[in-house]
Write a protein that holds these residues in place. Structure first.
Motif, PDB file in Angstrom:
ATOM      1  N   TYR A  35       0.843  -1.182   0.000  1.00 22.51           N
ATOM      2  CA  TYR A  35       0.000   0.000   0.000  1.00 22.51           C
ATOM      3  C   TYR A  35       0.882   1.237   0.000  1.00 22.51           C
ATOM      4  O   TYR A  35       1.994   1.222   0.535  1.00 22.51           O
ATOM      5  N   LEU A  43      -4.615   6.038   2.086  1.00 20.48           N
ATOM      6  CA  LEU A  43      -3.987   4.724   1.940  1.00 20.48           C
ATOM      7  C   LEU A  43      -4.592   4.010   0.739  1.00 20.48           C
ATOM      8  O   LEU A  43      -5.800   3.829   0.661  1.00 20.48           O
ATOM      9  N   LYS A  44      -3.734   3.587  -0.194  1.00 21.47           N
ATOM     10  CA  LYS A  44      -4.247   2.991  -1.428  1.00 21.47           C
ATOM     11  C   LYS A  44      -3.460   1.739  -1.772  1.00 21.47           C
ATOM     12  O   LYS A  44      -2.231   1.736  -1.700  1.00 21.47           O
ATOM     13  N   ILE A  45      -4.183   0.700  -2.141  1.00 16.13           N
ATOM     14  CA  ILE A  45      -3.503  -0.550  -2.493  1.00 16.13           C
ATOM     15  C   ILE A  45      -2.759  -0.397  -3.813  1.00 16.13           C
ATOM     16  O   ILE A  45      -3.211   0.292  -4.725  1.00 16.13           O
ATOM     17  N   ILE A  55      -1.921 -10.975  -7.950  1.00 15.56           N
ATOM     18  CA  ILE A  55      -3.374 -11.040  -7.976  1.00 15.56           C
ATOM     19  C   ILE A  55      -3.968  -9.678  -8.329  1.00 15.56           C
ATOM     20  O   ILE A  55      -4.838  -9.570  -9.166  1.00 15.56           O
ATOM     21  N   ILE A  56      -3.540  -8.657  -7.614  1.00 11.38           N
ATOM     22  CA  ILE A  56      -4.048  -7.312  -7.848  1.00 11.38           C
ATOM     23  C   ILE A  56      -2.890  -6.423  -8.277  1.00 11.38           C
ATOM     24  O   ILE A  56      -1.839  -6.408  -7.649  1.00 11.38           O
ATOM     25  N   GLU A  58      -2.986  -2.558  -9.224  1.00 11.27           N
ATOM     26  CA  GLU A  58      -3.747  -1.337  -9.442  1.00 11.27           C
ATOM     27  C   GLU A  58      -3.001  -0.450 -10.448  1.00 11.27           C
ATOM     28  O   GLU A  58      -1.932  -0.802 -10.926  1.00 11.27           O
TER      29      GLU A  58
ATOM     30  N   ALA B  98     -10.476 -13.082  -5.308  1.00 16.25           N
ATOM     31  CA  ALA B  98      -9.786 -12.331  -4.257  1.00 16.25           C
ATOM     32  C   ALA B  98     -10.669 -11.185  -3.796  1.00 16.25           C
ATOM     33  O   ALA B  98     -11.815 -11.056  -4.219  1.00 16.25           O
ATOM     34  N   LEU B 101      -9.170  -3.972  -0.333  1.00 18.43           N
ATOM     35  CA  LEU B 101      -9.673  -2.910   0.519  1.00 18.43           C
ATOM     36  C   LEU B 101      -9.533  -1.561  -0.172  1.00 18.43           C
ATOM     37  O   LEU B 101      -8.481  -1.251  -0.727  1.00 18.43           O
ATOM     38  N   PHE B 103      -9.779   2.349   0.981  1.00 19.76           N
ATOM     39  CA  PHE B 103      -9.792   3.145   2.199  1.00 19.76           C
ATOM     40  C   PHE B 103     -10.383   4.518   1.958  1.00 19.76           C
ATOM     41  O   PHE B 103     -10.261   5.094   0.867  1.00 19.76           O
ATOM     42  N   GLY B 104     -10.992   5.059   3.000  1.00 10.13           N
ATOM     43  CA  GLY B 104     -11.356   6.461   3.013  1.00 10.13           C
ATOM     44  C   GLY B 104     -10.149   7.291   3.398  1.00 10.13           C
ATOM     45  O   GLY B 104      -9.077   6.761   3.698  1.00 10.13           O
TER      46      GLY B 104
END
Lengths: 114, 113
Positions: A35, A43-45, A55-56, A58, B98, B101, B103-104
């Motif tokens: 993150y 907070l961002k993945i 898997i992810i 972004e 999967a 998350l 988030f704010g």
């Protein structure tokens, strides 16, 4: 014993350099994450890996390349660092692909690009 | 794109006050909503909510989810200076096999003497 550990805790570097952040978890979890938290605490993945498989992914510049040599480690390599890369980077892990309440965060790595 | 909005952005209260933090969301394939407390370092888990109307409680903290109206609140009663932190709301969404998350931006709570 630290559940999720990251090194280094602080990283100060010049624009254009290449740097790596390491992450290790000793929880036996299958899934690990990176993150990014900016100066406004958002907070961002960025990525997630499950048993070494991506898997992810972004919308992250391809200057960022995660590497998972085994399921207990997920490292983040950043090429050609830019000012906007300055942030706190958190590694996390969870029991499996279901995030939920098993996700644990590492202590963070504060990256400052000058 | 999934979206999580928290309000207020920041809050200053006196010790002993009760506070309510809000979180609203627009998420595809909702699975759960989580609350975290972040002091100086990593976020620490507080609650996970999956069902509407069921309150989760831990000491002076409690939280409830409304899946119809797409929001959650986190209540802190009899606040103490140790409650000063950023409180993050996150929504877990399914991405096939999967989940991830979102988030704010967090609510920064400061409790003063």
């Amino acid at each position: 014993d630290t559940a999720v550990s990251q090194t280094p805790k602080y990283l100060v570097t010049q624009m254009g350099n290449d740097k790596s952040i390491k992450c290790e978890q000793n929880l036996g979890h299958d899934t690990m994450y990176w993150y990014k938290q900016d100066s406004k605490k958002f907070l961002k993945i960025m990525f997630s890996y499950n048993n070494k498989e991506l898997i992810i992914n972004e919308t992250v510049p391809n200057r960022f390349s995660p590497k998972s040599p085994d399921k207990a480690h997920l490292n983040l390599h950043i090429n050609s660092l830019e000012l906007g890369d300055s942030a706190v980077y958190f590694c996390a892990s969870s029991q499996d692909l279901r995030v939920a309440d098993t996700q644990y965060f590492g202590p963070g790595t504060r990256l400052t690009v000058l | 794109e999934d979206k999580v909005v928290q309000s207020p952005l920041s809050l200053v209260v006196h010790e002993g006050d009760t506070v309510t933090l809000n979180c609203s969301y627009e998420v595809t394939n909702f699975r759960s909503l989580l609350w975290y407390k972040q002091e100086k370092k990593a976020p620490t888990f507080l609650f996970m909510l999956t069902s509407s109307g069921i309150e989760k409680k831990s000491g002076r903290l409690s939280s409830i989810l409304d899946k119809k109206e797409l929001f959650s609140i986190l209540n802190i009663t009899a606040t103490q200076t140790g409650d000063s932190a950023v409180y993050l709301c996150a929504v877990e969404a399914s991405t096939g096999t999967a989940s991830k998350l979102t988030f704010g931006t967090g609510t920064r709570l400061q409790v003063t003497l």
